[in-house]
Design a protein around this motif. Structure first.
Motif, short mmCIF file in Angstrom:
data_model
loop_
_atom_site.label_atom_id
_atom_site.label_comp_id
_atom_site.label_asym_id
_atom_site.label_seq_id
_atom_site.Cartn_x
_atom_site.Cartn_y
_atom_site.Cartn_z
N ALA A 1 18.42 -26.15 14.60
CA ALA A 1 17.42 -26.61 14.25
C ALA A 1 16.62 -27.55 15.27
O ALA A 1 15.28 -27.33 15.61
CB ALA A 1 17.45 -27.30 12.95
N ALA A 2 17.30 -28.39 16.04
CA ALA A 2 16.86 -29.06 17.37
C ALA A 2 16.35 -28.08 18.53
O ALA A 2 15.30 -28.32 19.03
CB ALA A 2 18.11 -29.94 17.86
N LEU A 3 16.96 -26.95 18.50
CA LEU A 3 16.61 -26.04 19.48
C LEU A 3 15.22 -25.60 19.24
O LEU A 3 14.29 -25.48 20.13
CB LEU A 3 17.71 -24.92 19.75
CG LEU A 3 17.42 -23.83 20.87
CD1 LEU A 3 18.86 -23.27 21.24
CD2 LEU A 3 16.45 -22.76 20.37
N ILE B 1 18.51 -27.08 25.65
CA ILE B 1 18.06 -25.70 25.82
C ILE B 1 16.78 -25.32 25.32
O ILE B 1 16.21 -24.46 26.10
CB ILE B 1 19.41 -25.05 25.17
CG1 ILE B 1 20.72 -25.19 25.81
CG2 ILE B 1 19.12 -23.44 25.09
CD1 ILE B 1 22.03 -24.39 25.05
N GLY B 2 16.63 -25.98 24.33
CA GLY B 2 15.07 -25.61 23.66
C GLY B 2 14.08 -26.11 24.47
O GLY B 2 13.13 -25.39 24.80
N ALA C 1 6.35 -18.08 22.10
CA ALA C 1 6.75 -18.70 20.96
C ALA C 1 7.82 -17.87 20.07
O ALA C 1 8.36 -18.61 19.21
CB ALA C 1 5.64 -18.51 19.67
N VAL C 2 8.11 -16.64 20.62
CA VAL C 2 9.41 -15.80 19.93
C VAL C 2 10.45 -16.15 20.69
O VAL C 2 11.63 -15.52 20.17
CB VAL C 2 8.90 -14.36 20.01
CG1 VAL C 2 7.66 -14.28 19.00
CG2 VAL C 2 8.65 -13.92 21.31
N ALA C 3 10.67 -16.92 21.78
CA ALA C 3 11.88 -16.79 22.63
C ALA C 3 12.85 -17.72 21.89
O ALA C 3 14.04 -17.34 21.61
CB ALA C 3 11.55 -17.62 23.97
N ALA C 4 12.44 -19.00 21.37
CA ALA C 4 13.47 -19.90 20.68
C ALA C 4 14.15 -19.01 19.45
O ALA C 4 15.19 -19.33 19.35
CB ALA C 4 12.96 -21.12 20.27
N VAL D 1 20.50 -15.24 17.99
CA VAL D 1 21.78 -14.80 18.93
C VAL D 1 22.83 -16.06 18.83
O VAL D 1 23.86 -15.41 18.76
CB VAL D 1 21.11 -14.64 20.41
CG1 VAL D 1 22.48 -14.40 21.45
CG2 VAL D 1 20.33 -13.50 20.44
N SER D 2 22.31 -17.18 19.00
CA SER D 2 23.42 -18.14 18.95
C SER D 2 24.02 -18.37 17.45
O SER D 2 25.39 -18.51 17.50
CB SER D 2 22.79 -19.41 19.20
OG SER D 2 22.06 -19.64 20.28
N PHE D 3 23.49 -18.14 16.53
CA PHE D 3 24.22 -18.00 15.28
C PHE D 3 24.86 -16.78 15.24
O PHE D 3 26.06 -16.86 14.59
CB PHE D 3 22.89 -17.76 14.12
CG PHE D 3 23.57 -17.75 12.59
CD1 PHE D 3 23.56 -18.99 11.98
CD2 PHE D 3 23.99 -16.54 12.00
CE1 PHE D 3 24.21 -18.92 10.67
CE2 PHE D 3 24.33 -16.70 10.69
CZ PHE D 3 24.54 -17.73 10.04
N LEU D 4 24.75 -15.80 15.63
CA LEU D 4 25.62 -14.52 15.69
C LEU D 4 26.68 -14.82 16.56
O LEU D 4 27.97 -14.30 16.10
CB LEU D 4 24.89 -13.21 16.11
CG LEU D 4 23.89 -12.59 15.22
CD1 LEU D 4 23.15 -11.39 15.72
CD2 LEU D 4 24.51 -12.58 13.79
N LEU D 5 26.51 -15.46 17.74
CA LEU D 5 27.75 -15.65 18.50
C LEU D 5 28.82 -16.67 17.94
O LEU D 5 29.86 -16.59 17.94
CB LEU D 5 27.19 -16.20 19.95
CG LEU D 5 26.59 -15.25 20.83
CD1 LEU D 5 26.02 -15.77 22.04
CD2 LEU D 5 27.76 -14.13 21.42
N PHE D 6 28.18 -17.83 17.52
CA PHE D 6 28.93 -19.02 17.28
C PHE D 6 29.43 -19.29 15.77
O PHE D 6 30.06 -19.81 15.54
CB PHE D 6 28.32 -20.29 17.73
CG PHE D 6 27.96 -20.21 19.26
CD1 PHE D 6 28.96 -19.72 19.84
CD2 PHE D 6 26.62 -20.50 19.79
CE1 PHE D 6 28.51 -19.52 21.50
CE2 PHE D 6 26.47 -20.45 21.03
CZ PHE D 6 27.20 -20.12 22.05
#
Length: 571
Positions: free
Chosen positions: A147-149, A232-233, A243-246, A252-257
């Motif tokens: 959420a912070a990102l 990172i954000g 606006a779509v990058a974050a 991607v981060s959710f799927l990875l971690f």
């Protein structure tokens, strides 16, 4: 005297007089010339001295003026720096307040709080091991970090979305300072996360059944993850102002971690390059066997965070040497932490794991309670009282010599293949020895009572693991009859959580097996008064523990009218 002689004499006197006068005049002239020269030299000297004094005075005045000017410049620079820092901090406070009020952050914090409350109130968590509890605080902050990102990235891009970047360019704060303020705005959110981590761990540590010791480095990981994702954000906004990058990076981060998509697994190596690395396995272990490089991992996370922030500042237009030097230092910290944390398990830890697995008696402390001796690793000695109460309740229901039979309850583990291995322990062949694990509470209680009952009936764990006759009825009744909700305990101790049919029965070592007929007889016994069944068990103890007894005969001796089939464990 003749007239010529007088004239000659007079001429001579006149000549002498003239020479004397000329000589006197020449002398006087020389004296005057000398005085004039001395006067002139004195005048020149005085003029030179006056000039030198004037020049010295002017130089001194110029020096004072220069010093005053430099002091004024320094004061102005210091004042400007103070004003710039104050403006930066004011902007950071403003952005931090906005960040904390953003909907994704509010939802993440609410979910994090609910997760802490739910986890710590679970009944199976009444006996926490603190070297596991510290790692358990790291999962929740990951969602806060995502959420912070997202929200930090959107805050940096706000001026671009609203087309106010050109207006901000004329303000006192340059673009690099505004970037730094956005990075600092994540700090209060990280502090809130740290408060949540502290509350969760303290809650666990204050439970009456808590034991072991936590690690400050493990507790620090969660807040550092929040800072890293926020940085990172900010960096992403300077690299890819879209606006779509974050949102894409969050997915991607959710799927990875979270979704187990990270390509590296295991206990050591590249898995530590992830924000959260090498989670807890099935079993708990003494803190001396962990060998986790948590401190180096924190250094790695801190270095990554500083690197991301300083890169974002550089991309914002600053060319300050201090920023470049700080970036080099941050990269050094990142590389140092990353290299050391992936170096593997230390040799001393590997040796300790081997010793604890093969010869645990070398590391354990033994305590005698009643007729039983309890040997546990030092951090688990407070658990002896709970084990002793279980043993005494099971043994009080037995008959014959088993009622006062001395038992050895030994804590066992197998860390030879690492901490993530979940293989069951091999049953012990030592007579009267009962294995107890490192976990307690919830299902672990009936599992341990089953192991105690099995050793009292069969003599040792290896023989008990091969039971496939009427003795299983006696074992399961001894294990469950004294518990508050015996039928619920029966459900939980069976692998498939069933109350009918055949099933695998869990224990600290190899599991036992129940047939459908044995399940039916045991359930019928659990519905009878404990005292009445106990009388029959003690009266027929020798036959109930005989290897030749069938389930049908056990049901008959215990007063259960049931039609049971043959004792075939494969059914």
């Amino acid at each position: 005297m003749t007239a010529p002689a007088r004239r000659q004499e007079t001429g001579r006197e006149a000549k002498e007089t003239r020479e004397t006068r000329e000589t006197r005049e020449a002398k006087e002239t020389r004296e005057e010339t000398q005085e004039t020269r001395e006067t002139r030299e004195a005048t020149v000297r005085e003029a030179k001295e006056a000039k030198e004094a004037k020049e010295a005075k002017e130089a001194k005045a110029a020096k004072k003026a220069k010093e005053a000017k430099e002091a004024t410049v320094r004061d102005a620079a210091r004042s400007a720096s103070r004003h710039s820092l104050a403006a930066l901090l004011a902007l950071a406070r403003f952005e931090a307040r906005g960040l904390l009020l953003r909907l994704p952050v509010v939802l993440a914090l609410a979910g994090y709080t609910a997760w802490i409350v739910w986890r710590t109130l679970q009944p199976w968590d009444d006996y926490p091991v603190l070297q596991d509890a510290d790692r358990a605080t790291q999962g929740g902050p990951l969602f806060v970090g995502l959420a912070a990102l997202l929200c930090a990235n959107q805050a940096v891009l706000r001026s671009r979305r609203h087309d106010t970047e050109r207006h901000l360019g004329v303000l006192v704060l340059p673009r690099a300072h505004r970037t730094a303020a956005h990075a600092l705005s994540v700090v209060p959110l990280a502090l809130l996360t740290a408060a949540g981590v502290a509350a969760q761990f303290t809650w666990e540590a204050l439970k009456p059944g808590a034991l072991g010791r936590g690690s400050a480095a493990e507790l620090l990981t969660g807040p550092l993850v929040v800072l890293l994702f926020g940085a990172i954000g900010v960096l992403l906004a300077r690299l890819v102002p879209s606006a779509v990058a974050a949102p894409l990076l969050v997915v991607v981060s959710f799927l990875l971690f979270v979704g187990a998509g990270f390509p590296f697994t295991g206990e050591t190596g590249a898995v530590w390059t992830a924000p959260l690395a090498a989670g807890a396995g099935t079993h708990s272990y003494p803190s001396g066997l962990l060998g986790r490089p948590a401190g180096w991992h924190d250094l790695y996370l801190a270095g990554l965070t500083l690197t991301a922030v300083l890169l974002a500042v550089l991309l914002s237009g600053t060319r300050a040497r201090t920023v470049r030097a700080a970036l080099a230092a941050a990269l050094t910290l990142t590389v140092l932490g990353g290299v050391v944390q992936t170096g593997g398990v230390p040799a001393v830890t590997t040796a300790a794991r081997l010793r604890a697995s093969l010869t645990p008696e070398k590391d354990q402390t033994c305590v005698r309670r009643g007729t039983a001796t309890y040997c546990a690793f030092p951090e688990w000695t407070p658990r002896v009282g709970d084990w002793a109460r279980t043993v005494e309740r099971v043994q009080s229901l037995t008959g014959g010599t088993a009622h006062g039979r001395p038992l050895l309850v030994r804590q066992r583990l197998d860390a030879r293949r690492g901490l993530l291995d979940d293989a069951a322990l091999a049953p012990s062949r030592h007579p009267r020895q009962v294995t107890v694990g490192t976990a307690w509470g919830g299902n672990r209680v009936p599992e341990f009572s089953t192991a105690v009952a099995a050793v009292l009936v069969a003599g040792d764990e290896k023989t008990a693991s091969e039971l496939c006759d009427g003795r299983m009825v006696t074992v399961m009744w001894l294990s469950l009859a004294w518990q508050t909700d015996p039928e619920s305990a029966l459900r939980h101790v069976r692998l498939d959580d069933s109350l009918t049919g055949s099933a695998i029965v869990l224990s600290p070592t190899e599991p036992l097996r129940m047939t459908a007929g044995q399940t039916e007889v045991v359930r019928a016994l659990l519905h009878k008064p404990v005292t009445g069944v106990a009388v029959r068990v003690k009266a027929h103890w020798a036959e109930l523990t005989s290897p030749k007894i069938t389930t049908a005969r056990a049901a008959e001796l215990l007063g259960v009218p049931a039609e049971v089939g043959a004792d075939r464990c494969a059914q």
